[in-house]
Scaffold this motif. Structure first.
Motif, short mmCIF file in Angstrom:
data_model
loop_
_atom_site.label_atom_id
_atom_site.label_comp_id
_atom_site.label_asym_id
_atom_site.label_seq_id
_atom_site.Cartn_x
_atom_site.Cartn_y
_atom_site.Cartn_z
N MET A 175 0.85 -1.19 0.00
CA MET A 175 0.00 0.00 0.00
C MET A 175 0.89 1.24 0.00
SD MET A 175 -3.03 -1.10 2.68
CE MET A 175 -1.89 -1.51 4.01
N THR A 176 0.33 2.34 -0.48
CA THR A 176 1.08 3.60 -0.52
C THR A 176 0.27 4.69 0.16
OG1 THR A 176 0.15 4.19 -2.67
CG2 THR A 176 2.22 2.97 -2.68
N GLY A 177 0.99 5.64 0.74
CA GLY A 177 0.36 6.78 1.39
C GLY A 177 1.43 7.62 2.05
N PHE A 178 1.00 8.61 2.82
CA PHE A 178 1.97 9.43 3.54
C PHE A 178 1.88 9.12 5.04
CE2 PHE A 178 -1.84 12.08 3.20
CZ PHE A 178 -2.02 12.52 4.50
N VAL A 179 2.91 9.53 5.74
CA VAL A 179 3.07 9.17 7.15
C VAL A 179 2.36 10.19 8.04
CG1 VAL A 179 4.73 8.82 9.01
CG2 VAL A 179 5.27 8.05 6.68
N ILE A 250 8.89 7.14 -1.67
CA ILE A 250 8.46 7.39 -3.05
C ILE A 250 8.11 8.86 -3.20
CG2 ILE A 250 7.57 5.04 -3.38
CD1 ILE A 250 4.75 6.20 -2.99
N SER A 251 7.99 9.30 -4.45
CA SER A 251 7.52 10.66 -4.72
C SER A 251 6.00 10.70 -4.56
CB SER A 251 7.90 11.08 -6.13
OG SER A 251 9.31 11.06 -6.31
N PRO A 252 5.45 11.85 -4.19
CA PRO A 252 3.99 11.95 -4.11
C PRO A 252 3.36 11.64 -5.46
CG PRO A 252 5.02 13.84 -3.05
CD PRO A 252 6.12 13.10 -3.75
N PRO A 253 2.34 10.80 -5.50
CA PRO A 253 1.70 10.47 -6.78
C PRO A 253 0.89 11.63 -7.31
CG PRO A 253 0.49 9.47 -4.98
CD PRO A 253 1.70 10.10 -4.37
N VAL A 254 0.57 11.58 -8.59
CA VAL A 254 -0.26 12.61 -9.20
C VAL A 254 -1.64 12.63 -8.56
CG1 VAL A 254 -1.33 13.36 -11.36
CG2 VAL A 254 1.03 12.51 -11.36
N LEU A 261 -4.85 3.30 -6.53
CA LEU A 261 -3.47 2.89 -6.70
C LEU A 261 -2.70 4.07 -7.30
CD1 LEU A 261 -3.91 -0.76 -8.03
CD2 LEU A 261 -3.41 -0.01 -5.69
N PRO A 262 -1.46 4.30 -6.86
CA PRO A 262 -0.77 5.55 -7.21
C PRO A 262 -0.43 5.66 -8.69
CG PRO A 262 0.73 4.05 -6.09
CD PRO A 262 -0.63 3.42 -6.00
N LEU A 263 -0.62 6.86 -9.22
CA LEU A 263 -0.13 7.22 -10.55
C LEU A 263 1.09 8.09 -10.34
CD1 LEU A 263 -3.52 8.16 -12.28
CD2 LEU A 263 -2.23 6.03 -12.53
N MET A 264 2.25 7.59 -10.70
CA MET A 264 3.49 8.31 -10.43
C MET A 264 3.76 9.34 -11.53
SD MET A 264 3.88 6.87 -7.67
CE MET A 264 5.27 7.88 -7.18
#
Length: 266
Positions: A175-179, A250-254, A261-264
């Motif tokens: 999974m992806t997200g910010f802290v 990772i870089s913040p997704p668009v 799901l992240p779009l980079m």
């Protein structure tokens, strides 16, 4: 504020909107992606209104200059009446020929879009925002055999709390997200902020992380791990939580303000 400055304000506001929505992705910090066409149209209209107003004002100034050169007594009589009325209005404190001084503050948001865009929403907002309620789901499709399995935070939470088959048990997920640090201390959450329409109605979805130290607040990370067993899996008592096996910055997704799901960035 004089008339030329009012026209300049319109143009600056329009250019700021176009900068945020047409020439960059800044608008995604404030509104959903679907509103982009409306922002572009608004920016174009504001620029055109400002330019048209400036052109018309110049035309009126030229016309007035020609009129002053003429010697029409009726015109001078009318101007005398107008001046008397104007002075009478000023005597009573009702001069509406200029905008109030507070109107200068309107330049601040226009210039901020061009020079310093307000920062994106992050951990500070998420720790105070309402958590988005997970919708009830009756039917669950079989999970793919992919490992680690990419899931959104909402998908993971729904599987943990509602899937009677408990298909998530033992599965490695990513999974992806910010802290977002835990306000109580000693832990952290993987977080996504979701816009229903704009930043004003944002809600957050969070999954508790176990087994690793918290990265810096607001850092975007991709996390892999397995469900942290607490509560009865497949029921509301199960905690949406992960035993972390690995994290990667990772870089913040668009699409940062969706739970997709992240779009980079390309």
């Amino acid at each position: 504020m004089k008339r030329p400055l009012q026209m300049l304000l319109l143009v600056l506001t329009g250019v700021g909107l176009l900068h945020a929505s047409l020439f960059s992705d800044l608008y995604l910090r404030y509104v959903k992606e679907g509103l982009r066409p409306l922002l572009i149209v608004s920016g174009v209209l504001l620029v055109l209104l400002g330019l048209a107003g400036a052109v018309l004002d110049r035309g009126c100034e030229g016309h007035d200059a020609q009129g002053e050169a003429s010697h029409d007594p009726r015109r001078h009589a009318h101007e005398g009446e107008h001046d008397h009325a104007h002075g009478h209005g000023q005597a009573h404190g009702h001069d509406h020929s200029v905008a109030p001084r507070i109107a200068w503050l309107l330049f601040l948001p226009a210039l901020s879009l061009l020079l310093y865009a307000p920062p994106a929403l992050g951990a500070y907002t998420a720790s105070r925002a309402n958590d988005k309620a997970v919708k009830e789901q009756k039917r669950f499709d079989p999970l793919p055999a992919t490992s680690p399995l990419p899931l959104t935070l909402t998908q993971f939470t729904t599987r943990v709390q509602q899937d009677p088959q408990r298909a998530i048990k033992g599965r490695s997920v990513r999974m992806t997200g910010f802290v977002t640090p835990d306000k109580r201390g000693g832990g952290w959450y993987l977080t996504r902020i979701i816009f229903t329409c704009c930043a004003a109605d944002s809600q957050s979805v969070k999954v508790r992380m176990y087994g690793t130290a918290a990265p810096p607040a607001d850092a975007w990370v991709a996390v892999t791990g397995t469900w942290h067993a607490r509560g009865a899996l497949g029921t509301r008592s199960a905690e949406p939580a992960l035993d972390v096996r690995g994290t990667r910055r990772i870089s913040p997704p668009v699409n940062a303000y969706t739970d997709d799901l992240p779009l980079m960035p390309s």
